[in-house]
Design a protein around this motif. Structure first.
Motif, PDB file in Angstrom:
ATOM      1  N   GLY A 119       0.830  -1.197   0.000  1.00  0.00           N
ATOM      2  CA  GLY A 119       0.000   0.000   0.000  1.00  0.00           C
ATOM      3  C   GLY A 119       0.861   1.241   0.000  1.00  0.00           C
ATOM      4  O   GLY A 119       2.098   1.160   0.027  1.00  0.00           O
ATOM      5  N   ARG A 120       0.230   2.385  -0.015  1.00  0.00           N
ATOM      6  CA  ARG A 120       0.962   3.651  -0.067  1.00  0.00           C
ATOM      7  C   ARG A 120       1.929   3.778   1.102  1.00  0.00           C
ATOM      8  O   ARG A 120       3.057   4.239   0.946  1.00  0.00           O
ATOM      9  CB  ARG A 120      -0.024   4.819  -0.067  1.00  0.00           C
ATOM     10  CG  ARG A 120       0.647   6.184  -0.110  1.00  0.00           C
ATOM     11  CD  ARG A 120      -0.392   7.291  -0.123  1.00  0.00           C
ATOM     12  NE  ARG A 120      -1.270   7.185  -1.294  1.00  0.00           N
ATOM     13  CZ  ARG A 120      -2.314   7.989  -1.493  1.00  0.00           C
ATOM     14  NH1 ARG A 120      -2.603   8.939  -0.613  1.00  0.00           N
ATOM     15  NH2 ARG A 120      -3.063   7.836  -2.573  1.00  0.00           N
ATOM     16  N   PRO A 160       4.935  -0.190   1.221  1.00  0.00           N
ATOM     17  CA  PRO A 160       5.376  -0.735  -0.067  1.00  0.00           C
ATOM     18  C   PRO A 160       6.143  -2.039   0.109  1.00  0.00           C
ATOM     19  O   PRO A 160       6.853  -2.237   1.096  1.00  0.00           O
ATOM     20  CB  PRO A 160       6.293   0.370  -0.612  1.00  0.00           C
ATOM     21  CG  PRO A 160       6.833   1.030   0.621  1.00  0.00           C
ATOM     22  CD  PRO A 160       5.715   0.986   1.643  1.00  0.00           C
ATOM     23  N   ILE A 161       5.962  -2.916  -0.856  1.00  0.00           N
ATOM     24  CA  ILE A 161       6.767  -4.135  -0.929  1.00  0.00           C
ATOM     25  C   ILE A 161       7.651  -3.987  -2.158  1.00  0.00           C
ATOM     26  O   ILE A 161       7.155  -3.970  -3.286  1.00  0.00           O
ATOM     27  CB  ILE A 161       5.881  -5.388  -1.026  1.00  0.00           C
ATOM     28  CG1 ILE A 161       5.015  -5.509   0.240  1.00  0.00           C
ATOM     29  CG2 ILE A 161       6.731  -6.646  -1.205  1.00  0.00           C
ATOM     30  CD1 ILE A 161       4.041  -6.668   0.218  1.00  0.00           C
ATOM     31  N   ASP A 162       8.950  -3.839  -1.919  1.00  0.00           N
ATOM     32  CA  ASP A 162       9.859  -3.453  -2.985  1.00  0.00           C
ATOM     33  C   ASP A 162      10.969  -4.475  -3.197  1.00  0.00           C
ATOM     34  O   ASP A 162      11.528  -5.011  -2.231  1.00  0.00           O
ATOM     35  CB  ASP A 162      10.523  -2.100  -2.663  1.00  0.00           C
ATOM     36  CG  ASP A 162       9.518  -0.973  -2.579  1.00  0.00           C
ATOM     37  OD1 ASP A 162       8.587  -0.964  -3.389  1.00  0.00           O
ATOM     38  OD2 ASP A 162       9.673  -0.103  -1.689  1.00  0.00           O
ATOM     39  N   GLU A 195       1.239  -6.053  -7.928  1.00  0.00           N
ATOM     40  CA  GLU A 195       2.238  -5.286  -8.661  1.00  0.00           C
ATOM     41  C   GLU A 195       3.627  -5.911  -8.523  1.00  0.00           C
ATOM     42  O   GLU A 195       4.564  -5.524  -9.220  1.00  0.00           O
ATOM     43  CB  GLU A 195       2.271  -3.838  -8.185  1.00  0.00           C
ATOM     44  CG  GLU A 195       2.868  -3.618  -6.805  1.00  0.00           C
ATOM     45  CD  GLU A 195       1.898  -3.959  -5.685  1.00  0.00           C
ATOM     46  OE1 GLU A 195       2.282  -3.814  -4.511  1.00  0.00           O
ATOM     47  OE2 GLU A 195       0.756  -4.364  -5.973  1.00  0.00           O
ATOM     48  N   VAL A 196       3.770  -6.872  -7.630  1.00  0.00           N
ATOM     49  CA  VAL A 196       5.035  -7.602  -7.479  1.00  0.00           C
ATOM     50  C   VAL A 196       4.910  -8.910  -8.253  1.00  0.00           C
ATOM     51  O   VAL A 196       4.092  -9.758  -7.916  1.00  0.00           O
ATOM     52  CB  VAL A 196       5.353  -7.880  -5.997  1.00  0.00           C
ATOM     53  CG1 VAL A 196       6.646  -8.691  -5.877  1.00  0.00           C
ATOM     54  CG2 VAL A 196       5.465  -6.583  -5.218  1.00  0.00           C
ATOM     55  N   VAL A 202       9.805  -5.665   2.813  1.00  0.00           N
ATOM     56  CA  VAL A 202       8.371  -5.662   3.082  1.00  0.00           C
ATOM     57  C   VAL A 202       8.070  -4.521   4.050  1.00  0.00           C
ATOM     58  O   VAL A 202       8.132  -4.675   5.276  1.00  0.00           O
ATOM     59  CB  VAL A 202       7.910  -7.018   3.648  1.00  0.00           C
ATOM     60  CG1 VAL A 202       6.405  -7.020   3.894  1.00  0.00           C
ATOM     61  CG2 VAL A 202       8.288  -8.147   2.684  1.00  0.00           C
ATOM     62  N   GLY A 203       7.787  -3.364   3.473  1.00  0.00           N
ATOM     63  CA  GLY A 203       7.535  -2.166   4.272  1.00  0.00           C
ATOM     64  C   GLY A 203       8.699  -1.861   5.192  1.00  0.00           C
ATOM     65  O   GLY A 203       9.865  -1.987   4.818  1.00  0.00           O
TER      66      GLY A 203
END
Length: 272
Positions: A71-72, A75-77, A119-120, A139-140
């Motif tokens: 989420g805003r 984020p999971i990056d 989105e991942v 993960v966040g």
């Protein structure tokens, strides 16, 4: 390997706990606690303590699911990939890593865990040994997940050097998730991996994958044999096995909860 992707796909229906809770009770229990489902087929008098060591209630499962939804403010990056520790990102967050034989279903399981964050993208190859690097995902502000190369068939040439260095030097590593094929059980390369984890004093847990492909009798046989092996031959392995099907989402919700727990994000887990 996991990669960020713009847009995204619709999460599979059973990826969300709310959808699972709409199922009739028998099927719901089997999806959330597949190990418990096997208990009814055990011989009378069999010790079932190792079947229920980690059995969180619904509130804990719901809180754990939130960590796997991007989420805003959460984020999971994808952070980076590395072939040696000198290239690994310096992250202070609690970390978990996933290892296993080539073609054990590691990427499929990670895709299932992150399926609520469409989105991942998780690339799943039909060719064993597709993952050649350590892939780091943040993960966040809560934890990092590392997708490790597979061992055994088509493993990278520098696999041992890469993985041993990671396990010995990654001081924020909280748990290693060792994946074992639920159809074939422990193989020789798995025994070698266990010996390595035991030698380094790394806390780990065994996850049986592809349980949808195993008959009930075969799965129960493998579970009992591995439980006995863990009891007699290991010290650093969590006594309870985790059973998962990335296709049917069996055990995925429970595994999310265990990841959140061992990273310190769910320090108190109520029993169901």
């Amino acid at each position: 390997m996991l990669l960020p992707r713009a847009g995204g796909r619709t999460p599979p229906p059973l990826a969300a706990l709310a959808q699972v809770l709409r199922l009739e009770q028998g099927r719901r229990t089997g999806l959330l606690f597949p190990l418990q489902k096997l208990e009814r087929y055990l011989a009378p008098g069999t010790d079932t303590a190792r079947f229920r060591l980690f059995q969180p209630g619904l509130p804990a499962l719901q809180r754990a699911e939130a960590f796997f939804k991007s989420g805003r403010d959460h984020p999971i990056d994808y952070v980076s990939s590395a072939v040696r520790m000198a290239h690994a990102p310096l992250l202070a967050l609690p970390e978990v890593c996933f290892i296993g034989r080539s073609n054990v279903g590691k990427s499929s399981l990670i895709r299932a865990l992150f399926s609520l964050s469409p989105e991942v993208e998780v690339r799943v190859s039909k060719t064993p040994g597709h993952t050649k690097k350590m892939n780091f995902f943040k993960v966040g502000k809560h934890f990092t997940l590392v997708d490790m190369p597979g061992y055994g068939y088509r493993a990278p040439q520098d696999f041992v050097e890469m993985v041993e260095a990671y396990l010995q030097e990654r001081h924020n590593l909280k748990r290693t998730f060792m994946l074992v094929d639920g159809v074939v059980g422990l193989q020789e390369t798995d025994h070698i991996a266990v010996e390595m984890l035991e030698e380094f004093g790394i806390p780990y847990v065994i996850v049986l994958t592809k349980i949808d492909r195993a008959s009930r009798g075969l799965l129960l046989k493998n579970v009992l044999e591995i439980q006995e092996y863990v009891k007699e031959k290991t010290q650093g392995c969590f006594p309870q096995l985790f059973l998962v099907s990335s296709l049917e989402f069996s055990g995925v919700h429970l595994l999310r909860c265990f990841v959140a727990h061992v990273t310190g994000n769910l320090p108190m887990v109520e029993a169901s």
